[in-house]
Structure formats: structure tokens, C-alpha cells
Scaffold this active site. Sequence first.
Site, PDB file in Angstrom:
ATOM      1  N   GLY A 112       0.806  -1.217   0.000  1.00 16.24           N
ATOM      2  CA  GLY A 112       0.000   0.000   0.000  1.00 16.24           C
ATOM      3  C   GLY A 112       0.842   1.271   0.000  1.00 16.24           C
ATOM      4  O   GLY A 112       0.370   2.326  -0.418  1.00 16.24           O
ATOM      5  N   GLU A 115       1.725   1.806  -3.548  1.00 18.41           N
ATOM      6  CA  GLU A 115       0.472   2.230  -4.193  1.00 18.41           C
ATOM      7  C   GLU A 115       0.150   3.690  -3.852  1.00 18.41           C
ATOM      8  O   GLU A 115      -0.329   4.445  -4.703  1.00 18.41           O
ATOM      9  CB  GLU A 115      -0.664   1.306  -3.746  1.00 18.41           C
ATOM     10  CG  GLU A 115      -0.492  -0.113  -4.270  1.00 18.41           C
ATOM     11  CD  GLU A 115      -1.473  -1.089  -3.654  1.00 18.41           C
ATOM     12  OE1 GLU A 115      -1.391  -1.312  -2.422  1.00 18.41           O
ATOM     13  OE2 GLU A 115      -2.324  -1.625  -4.371  1.00 18.41           O
TER      14      GLU A 115
END
Length: 260
Positions: A112, A115
Site C-alpha cells: 500500500g 500504491e
Amino acid sequence: MTYNNLQIEEEGGILLLTIQREKALNALNQETMRELEHFFGEDAPGRDPLRGIILTGAGSKAFVAGADIKEFLDLDAEAGRRMAKHGQEVFFLIERFTRPVIAAVNGFALGGGCELAMACHLRIAGEHARFGQPEVNLGIIPGFGGTQRLIRYVGRTKGLELLLTGDMIDAQEAHRLGLVNAVVAPGKEVEAARTLLSKIAGKGPVAVAKVIEAVNAVFEDGTDGFSREVEAFGATTGTEDFKEGAAAFIAKRKPDFKGK
Ligand code: CAA
């Protein structure tokens, strides 16, 4: 909203947003995701003047080491879907933010975290930064847009390799692949991001917002990006800033843009 995991500092119209979970390598727990949602959805859009945002992680070891794995134990298929949907929505708020958002990647940007960096408009990495999507090591896949944005940034061949192996790459490799804009000495990431934002801050604010909107259209399913560009161009030619920019060029002076 009181933020428990975000620190916000303002200087000269530029916000420095720091994820403050250093002991957990700034892992994104659900509370931090809700705070990011509130910040980018409710708080930052109303701030004026705001020329841009720098997003970084506390400490010198990690930008963000991923979603918080310690919150994973109770996840089932339905909760996993909800988590991914929410994460994607939060990261769209960043990608669609009308002022530039730069990730100052000061260490690990994994899962994440990678991301999150990819949802920002630009990325400056410290030499010690490491990027990767190691979710397959946990038996899951990226859920906050990683399978889509990584391929768009680095291409299908290398992107698939990184997604399938979970391998990390260093900052130089990330730069070579076009994942980051620049690599700087460790500790200089925020300063370099500030320099870049200051340069953009001298441009017409409406034009900056419209560039972001038109570029985002490249990746929107079912959107004709060329039509979006026509609309965005028309919107900018209707601004006072355009008249000021053209007048300043002819008068050989610096434009004084008002964002109107
Ligand atoms: N979630 C929760 N805690 C994390 C974390 C994460 N993603 N990453 C690190 N931490 C915690 C560790 O548990 C540790 O805490 P304790 O001291 O309480 O044990 C602390 O941060 C320091 O980490 P390490 O001791 O592991 O530090 P290290 O230097 O040995 O290794 C690292 C650093 C390589 C980044 C390693 O921490 C690591 O591999 N982290 C996990 C990376 C990862 O798998 N990220 C993907 C998560 S899944 C995801 O993000 C899904 C999605 O797309 C939404």
C-alpha cells in the site's frame, strides 16, 4: 477532525503531510486511511492558498511499509473487498486532487505504500528508498490500485515480474523504470519536493489543475482523453490567468496569476 496519524505543516502555501506511525514503519491502518480520506476529501480542498502537497512518512526508514498487516487477521472475502474499494477511493482522491501532490519517498514504499506513492502525481525518492508490491508473499494481491498503476508506470513486462515475484527495487532502478522523477540524498526528499512544487507554484493554478485532469483521463476507462483535453484547453483559455499570461509574455514580464 483531529488527526492521530497525520501531521500537517504549512509553509508558503505548501502543505507537508507526514504519516506518523514510525514504529510500524508508517503502515496504513484503517484509522490512517480514514484520516487520509478526510484530509484529501474534506480538509485540503478548502484550504486557500494551497499550491501543493508533499506526502512523506515519519522517520528515515520508511515512507509507508504497506497496509497494516496486524489488522489483516479478521479479514474475510467480503471485508477484503470493502477494504480494497475504500483504499482505491481514498487514493483516487489523491490522484484527482486539483493541486500537485508529490510523494517524498524516504525509505520503504511497499505494498500500500508503493500504491500510495503511485497515486501521487510525482515522486522524489531518497537513495535508500525501496519499492515493491510484496503482497504475494502474504498470499494476497495489491488492493489499492497497485496492479493497475504499476503496469501503467513501468509497463506490463517489468510490472508483472514485480507483482508476481514480490521483489523490491532500489531507487535508481525505480528511476530507470520511470517510477520516480528524481533520486536525491537520504533526508533531502522533502527539500527536493519543495523545490519542484515551488517551480510549479509559479504557473497558472487553473492550468495546473487542468493538466492533472487531462492526464488522469489517459487512464480512465471509457473516457476520450482528447475530448477531455479540448474541454480543459477551452476552460483555461476562458480564464483571467490566460489573459495575464499572454499579456505578461508580450510585455516581457513575469505573470501574476490569480487562479481565476
Ligand atoms: N504492517 C504492520 N506492521 C508493519 C508493517 C506492515 N505492513 N511493516 C512493518 N511493520 C512493523 C513490524 O511488524 C515491526 O513492528 P514490531 O517492532 O512491533 O515487531 C516494525 O514495523 C519494524 O519492522 P521490521 O522489524 O520488520 O523491520 P525490518 O527492517 O526487519 O524489515 C521491512 C523492514 C522489509 C519493510 C519489513 O517490515 C516488511 O517486510 N514489512 C511488510 C511489507 C509488506 O508486506 N507490505 C505489504 C502489506 S499488504 C498491502 O499493503 C496490501 C495492499 O495492497 C493494500
